[in-house]
Design a protein around this motif. Structure first.
Motif, mmCIF file in Angstrom:
data_model
loop_
_atom_site.group_PDB
_atom_site.id
_atom_site.type_symbol
_atom_site.label_atom_id
_atom_site.label_comp_id
_atom_site.label_asym_id
_atom_site.label_seq_id
_atom_site.Cartn_x
_atom_site.Cartn_y
_atom_site.Cartn_z
ATOM 1 N N ALA A 40 0.825 -1.215 0.000
ATOM 2 C CA ALA A 40 0.000 0.000 0.000
ATOM 3 C C ALA A 40 0.861 1.267 0.000
ATOM 4 O O ALA A 40 0.342 2.379 0.145
ATOM 5 C CB ALA A 40 -0.928 -0.011 1.204
ATOM 6 N N GLY A 41 2.179 1.095 -0.117
ATOM 7 C CA GLY A 41 3.058 2.259 -0.215
ATOM 8 C C GLY A 41 3.609 2.758 1.115
ATOM 9 O O GLY A 41 4.180 3.839 1.201
ATOM 10 N N HIS A 42 3.443 1.953 2.177
ATOM 11 C CA HIS A 42 3.926 2.393 3.492
ATOM 12 C C HIS A 42 5.184 1.659 3.942
ATOM 13 O O HIS A 42 5.467 1.584 5.141
ATOM 14 C CB HIS A 42 2.828 2.214 4.545
ATOM 15 N N GLY A 43 5.919 1.112 2.969
ATOM 16 C CA GLY A 43 7.104 0.325 3.308
ATOM 17 C C GLY A 43 8.143 1.090 4.109
ATOM 18 O O GLY A 43 8.882 0.512 4.910
ATOM 19 N N ASP A 44 8.199 2.423 3.914
ATOM 20 C CA ASP A 44 9.209 3.211 4.634
ATOM 21 C C ASP A 44 8.752 3.659 6.017
ATOM 22 O O ASP A 44 9.506 4.276 6.758
ATOM 23 C CB ASP A 44 9.591 4.457 3.819
ATOM 24 N N ARG A 45 7.502 3.359 6.340
ATOM 25 C CA ARG A 45 7.032 3.727 7.685
ATOM 26 C C ARG A 45 7.729 2.834 8.711
ATOM 27 O O ARG A 45 7.903 1.643 8.504
ATOM 28 C CB ARG A 45 5.518 3.538 7.788
ATOM 29 N N VAL A 46 8.118 3.447 9.829
ATOM 30 C CA VAL A 46 8.772 2.665 10.876
ATOM 31 C C VAL A 46 7.731 1.789 11.579
ATOM 32 O O VAL A 46 6.680 2.278 11.997
ATOM 33 C CB VAL A 46 9.480 3.587 11.889
ATOM 34 N N ALA A 47 8.041 0.516 11.665
ATOM 35 C CA ALA A 47 7.170 -0.404 12.401
ATOM 36 C C ALA A 47 7.614 -0.459 13.858
ATOM 37 O O ALA A 47 6.808 -0.336 14.774
ATOM 38 C CB ALA A 47 7.229 -1.797 11.784
ATOM 39 N N LEU A 48 8.918 -0.632 14.070
ATOM 40 C CA LEU A 48 9.441 -0.796 15.427
ATOM 41 C C LEU A 48 10.521 0.237 15.723
ATOM 42 O O LEU A 48 11.503 0.349 14.983
ATOM 43 C CB LEU A 48 10.046 -2.195 15.597
ATOM 44 N N LEU A 49 10.310 0.982 16.784
ATOM 45 C CA LEU A 49 11.342 1.869 17.312
ATOM 46 C C LEU A 49 11.881 1.142 18.528
ATOM 47 O O LEU A 49 11.299 1.193 19.607
ATOM 48 C CB LEU A 49 10.725 3.197 17.751
ATOM 49 N N TRP A 50 12.962 0.414 18.306
ATOM 50 C CA TRP A 50 13.433 -0.435 19.397
ATOM 51 C C TRP A 50 14.498 0.268 20.229
ATOM 52 O O TRP A 50 15.396 0.920 19.699
ATOM 53 C CB TRP A 50 14.002 -1.741 18.848
ATOM 54 N N GLU A 51 14.378 0.118 21.535
ATOM 55 C CA GLU A 51 15.344 0.689 22.470
ATOM 56 C C GLU A 51 15.848 -0.441 23.363
ATOM 57 O O GLU A 51 15.067 -1.097 24.055
ATOM 58 C CB GLU A 51 14.629 1.769 23.314
ATOM 59 N N TYR A 88 0.413 -8.376 17.096
ATOM 60 C CA TYR A 88 -0.621 -8.499 16.068
ATOM 61 C C TYR A 88 -1.492 -7.261 15.826
ATOM 62 O O TYR A 88 -1.677 -6.855 14.681
ATOM 63 C CB TYR A 88 -1.467 -9.749 16.337
ATOM 64 N N GLY A 89 -2.044 -6.658 16.890
ATOM 65 C CA GLY A 89 -2.956 -5.525 16.671
ATOM 66 C C GLY A 89 -2.276 -4.354 15.972
ATOM 67 O O GLY A 89 -2.673 -3.945 14.870
ATOM 68 N N PRO A 90 -1.230 -3.785 16.589
ATOM 69 C CA PRO A 90 -0.599 -2.595 15.994
ATOM 70 C C PRO A 90 -0.002 -2.848 14.611
ATOM 71 O O PRO A 90 -0.071 -1.984 13.744
ATOM 72 C CB PRO A 90 0.498 -2.217 16.993
ATOM 73 N N LEU A 91 0.577 -4.011 14.387
ATOM 74 C CA LEU A 91 1.164 -4.263 13.070
ATOM 75 C C LEU A 91 0.068 -4.492 12.028
ATOM 76 O O LEU A 91 0.201 -4.057 10.882
ATOM 77 C CB LEU A 91 2.164 -5.420 13.120
ATOM 78 N N ALA A 92 -1.016 -5.145 12.416
ATOM 79 C CA ALA A 92 -2.131 -5.279 11.462
ATOM 80 C C ALA A 92 -2.647 -3.892 11.077
ATOM 81 O O ALA A 92 -3.098 -3.676 9.954
ATOM 82 C CB ALA A 92 -3.253 -6.118 12.062
ATOM 83 N N ASN A 93 -2.557 -2.939 12.010
ATOM 84 C CA ASN A 93 -3.026 -1.585 11.737
ATOM 85 C C ASN A 93 -1.969 -0.698 11.075
ATOM 86 O O ASN A 93 -2.225 0.479 10.809
ATOM 87 C CB ASN A 93 -3.517 -0.924 13.033
ATOM 88 N N GLY A 94 -0.788 -1.221 10.864
ATOM 89 C CA GLY A 94 0.268 -0.426 10.220
ATOM 90 C C GLY A 94 0.804 0.689 11.098
ATOM 91 O O GLY A 94 1.262 1.723 10.611
ATOM 92 N N ALA A 95 0.771 0.484 12.409
ATOM 93 C CA ALA A 95 1.193 1.536 13.343
ATOM 94 C C ALA A 95 2.704 1.534 13.553
ATOM 95 O O ALA A 95 3.392 0.573 13.223
ATOM 96 C CB ALA A 95 0.497 1.323 14.687
ATOM 97 N N THR A 96 3.194 2.642 14.121
ATOM 98 C CA THR A 96 4.589 2.753 14.535
ATOM 99 C C THR A 96 4.631 2.599 16.039
ATOM 100 O O THR A 96 3.897 3.281 16.759
ATOM 101 C CB THR A 96 5.138 4.152 14.159
ATOM 102 N N GLN A 97 5.467 1.689 16.521
ATOM 103 C CA GLN A 97 5.472 1.476 17.966
ATOM 104 C C GLN A 97 6.861 1.357 18.548
ATOM 105 O O GLN A 97 7.812 0.958 17.887
ATOM 106 C CB GLN A 97 4.670 0.243 18.343
ATOM 107 N N VAL A 98 6.936 1.689 19.833
ATOM 108 C CA VAL A 98 8.164 1.553 20.599
ATOM 109 C C VAL A 98 8.218 0.137 21.172
ATOM 110 O O VAL A 98 7.197 -0.410 21.595
ATOM 111 C CB VAL A 98 8.191 2.586 21.757
ATOM 112 N N LEU A 99 9.408 -0.441 21.154
ATOM 113 C CA LEU A 99 9.641 -1.743 21.770
ATOM 114 C C LEU A 99 10.849 -1.537 22.672
ATOM 115 O O LEU A 99 11.899 -1.080 22.215
ATOM 116 C CB LEU A 99 9.969 -2.743 20.652
ATOM 117 N N TYR A 100 10.692 -1.835 23.958
ATOM 118 C CA TYR A 100 11.785 -1.587 24.909
ATOM 119 C C TYR A 100 12.205 -2.879 25.584
ATOM 120 O O TYR A 100 11.370 -3.643 26.054
ATOM 121 C CB TYR A 100 11.335 -0.535 25.938
ATOM 122 N N GLU A 101 13.507 -3.098 25.618
ATOM 123 C CA GLU A 101 14.014 -4.373 26.108
ATOM 124 C C GLU A 101 13.944 -4.545 27.623
ATOM 125 O O GLU A 101 13.730 -5.648 28.112
ATOM 126 C CB GLU A 101 15.489 -4.507 25.681
#
Ligand code: ATP
Ligand code: MG
Length: 657
Positions: free
Chosen positions: A89-100, A324-337
């Motif tokens: 859908a053209g959103h390949g450059d959108r960040v999926a995971l902002l990992w810290e 599953y939810g946020p990625l199905a929605n094409g969202a950008t999310q933070v992931l923290y270790e």
């Protein structure tokens, strides 16, 4: 015996949605009307937000309850819906995971990159002979590979069983054996509280020494991510480094279509009340409700929001609202270790400030631990980007709710208290931000398309103003499809109690207020019976937390010669209070306080001031262990306890009283 639960707490504060919120909100009041008019049609519409390789014609098959089939003749690929579809859908450059990482290292991974990584791993897994219906155990820290591993398994129609990285070799072994996993995906180690905590040795131990156990070893390969850099033992032929096999694999992988009822994962419950149950979820209905609830309850605008759910992927919240939810929605999310307090107590707030987090979803246990340390910590950071705050996991005490809204949400953000379970797969009861006038401490309303009731033992509606048992009256898309390998336990645990009505019994107590809104009262097993009154743990704990001295409280019923059961409370104090006062005489003060707040019947017989409470690894209070202590018994099964030392500390405190 009556199942009516007496209601004592009186909470009258109300909060309207902030100005202008409704105009931009994803959810709206219309959703309720549409769902009420045609429930199955409503869910079919939500399901059509996903990509179906083969569209479904049938919505719900409930011909053999309690075994439901949703969208049964449709076919989809869960990973395609979370990845490729957004790239196409053209959103390949959108960040999926902002990992810290906990030490402060960071990675931003776009939808294109994540799609390629998942495709590579899918090729690797297929190369190892993993296919449809095979089980893969995932035992990883909170690193992007954990999300990628879940999606790669889903992509090939296999079933994942994620085991929380903090679990021991024994817990891992029993989960690997129960599922008969063919592959384990792990890491050398991950960062926790400032140091590397090893994982691979636990896998080695779980897979070693089978002689005489009677269990046939199912695991053929172990894929190991290098994260901690710690030394690991190696079993040639069995063990493979992720960095050797994944980058070498092709990033091209066709996502095949699988029937909607293809098993997606097995996940064990938190084990708050006893031995964890291996809950089975399937694909189409699960993803539908995961995506829908994330979109409307968290008000996700994928183009602009930065979403952060702090749950580990080892829990259901991490499955549904990280992967599953946020990625199905094409969202950008933070992931923290790491942990919230490493290397400093403001780490979470620093992350919110750094990434401009807009939607934040966490657990009451975390909020109460921040209340204990004090508001000056979050107040040292710029949290002005936040616009929706969510809570999940336990009843949130009204005082903690108000603190969350005031201190974290700048007295402005809507709070959504979301009730659901591993078994329900996704949220079931919650306010909608911008739509619902919120009440501190109440989960409030069944989500559109979900039918909830509060009933007595006979299954009769209790009516407004009364408490009873929480049930789900009709099947829902993301409902569990069973307990892995134990269909009888599935029927017995959830369906037998109200078999004649076909209700799902959740095991939680609840109350309907005068407006018909739902207040969770805690687990039915924990309800206390004092002089014939059935009292809720949640209400007495909330009264204790409403005192300025208290950060957190747990109450249990202990047998008592005169009253049948007596209320016994365990209380953690706030640092700010201890800085200014002594704890001397506080037990007497708090006892009187509870009497004034909610009535003499609820006044605790004993109050113990403690430093910690026994919690599961997902942060829930394990009241059954406190009950053992309060009744002077040997403490029961502590295998799901996060910190086994806590119980001996509490016991020592009580015997020296
Ligand atoms: P086990 O079933 O093994 O004892 P568990 O019930 O703690 O473990 P989960 O599925 O993680 O396992 O938790 C679901 C439970 O958490 C619910 O049944 C309820 O008791 C509690 N819960 C979750 N969210 C809320 C909420 N918003 N308000 C009140 N209670 C909640
Ligand atoms: Mg449970």
């Amino acid at each position: 015996m009556s199942t009516q639960i007496d209601h004592l707490l009186n909470e009258t504060r109300r909060f309207s949605p902030p100005d202008g919120f409704a105009a931009q909100a994803v959810g709206s009041a219309d959703l309720y009307a549409r769902a009420a008019e045609d429930r199955e049609g409503f869910w079919a519409d939500q399901a059509r937000e996903l990509h179906w390789h083969t569209p479904f014609t049938e919505v719900l098959d409930w011909s053999t309850p309690p075994f439901a089939r949703w969208f049964g003749d449709g076919e989809l690929n869960v990973a395609y819906n979370c990845l490729d579809r957004h790239v196409e859908a053209g959103h390949g450059d959108r960040v999926a995971l902002l990992w810290e990482g906990e030490p402060g290292d960071e990675r931003a991974i776009t939808y294109s990159e994540l799609t390629a990584e998942v495709s590579r791993l899918a090729n690797v897994l297929e190369g190892l002979g993993v296919g449809e219906g095979d089980r893969v155990a995932i035992y990883l820290p909170m690193i992007p590979e954990a999300v990628a591993a879940m999606l790669a398994v889903a992509r090939i129609g296999a079933i994942h069983s994620v085991v929380f990285g903090g679990f021991s070799a024994d817990s891992l072994r029993s989960r690997i054996d129960d599922a008969g996993a063919k592959v384990v995906i792990t890491a050398d180690g991950g960062y926790r509280k400032g140091k590397v905590s090893a994982l691979k040795p636990a896998v080695d131990l779980a897979l070693a020494d089978r002689n005489g156990s009677g269990v046939q070893e199912s695991v053929e390969h172990v894929i190991v991510v290098r994260r901690g850099g710690n030394d690991v033992d190696w079993t040639p032929g069995r063990d493979l480094w992720w960095h050797d096999v994944v980058p070498a694999a092709s990033p091209a992988h066709t996502a095949r279509a699988f029937p909607a009822e293809t098993p997606l994962f097995i996940l064990y419950t938190s084990g708050t009340t006893g031995k964890p149950k291996g809950i089975l979820h399937t694909s189409g209905g699960y993803l539908t409700q995961a995506a829908f609830t994330n979109r409307v309850v968290h008000d996700i605008h994928p183009e602009t929001d930065v979403y952060w759910c702090t749950a580990d992927v080892g829990w259901i919240t991490g499955h549904t609202y990280v992967t599953y939810g946020p990625l199905a929605n094409g969202a950008t999310q933070v992931l923290y270790e790491g942990t919230p307090d490493a290397p400093h107590p403001g780490r979470w707030w620093e992350i919110i400030q750094k990434y401009g987090v807009t939607v934040f979803y966490t657990a009451p246990t975390a909020i109460r631990s921040f209340m204990k340390i004090g508001r000056q910590v979050p107040q040292g950071f710029d949290l002005s980007s936040l616009r929706v705050l969510g809570s999940v996991g336990e009843p949130i005490n009204p005082e903690a709710w108000v603190w969350y809204r005031d201190i974290i949400g700048a007295e402005r953000t809507p709070i959504v208290d979301t009730w659901w379970q591993t078994e329900t797969g996704a949220m079931m009861i919650s306010a909608l931000p911008g739509v619902t006038e919120t009440k501190p401490g109440a989960a409030q309303v069944a989500l559109p398309g979900i039918t909830i009731d509060v009933v007595d033992d006979a299954g009769e509606h209790v009516g407004t103003g009364n408490g009873g048992l929480l049930v789900v009256t009709e099947p829902w898309p993301s409902m569990l499809r069973g307990i892995w390998g134990d269909p009888e336990r599935f029927v017995e645990t959830y369906w037998e109690k109200f078999a004649d009505r076909g209700f799902y019994f959740a095991g939680d107590g609840a109350r309907l207020d005068e407006d018909g809104d739902i207040w969770l009262l805690g687990r039915v097993d924990d309800v206390m019976n004092v002089s014939g009154h059935r009292l809720s743990t949640a209400e007495i704990e909330s009264a204790l937390v409403a005192h300025e001295a208290t950060a957190e409280a747990a109450v249990v019923g202990a047998s008592d010669e005169t009253t049948g059961q007596a209320v016994v409370a365990f209380v953690i104090l706030k640092q700010s209070y201890l800085d200014r006062h002594s704890a001397e005489g506080l037990a007497t003060t708090l006892r009187a306080w509870v009497g004034e707040q909610i009535g003499p019947i609820a006044r605790p017989r004993d109050i113990y001031i403690v430093g910690e409470l026994p919690k599961t690894r997902s942060g829930k209070i394990m009241r059954r262990l406190l009950r053992d202590v309060a009744e002077g018994r040997e403490v029961g099964d502590t295998t799901t306890l996060a910190d086994t030392m806590v119980m001996s500390t509490i016991q020592a405190k009580i015997t020296t009283k």
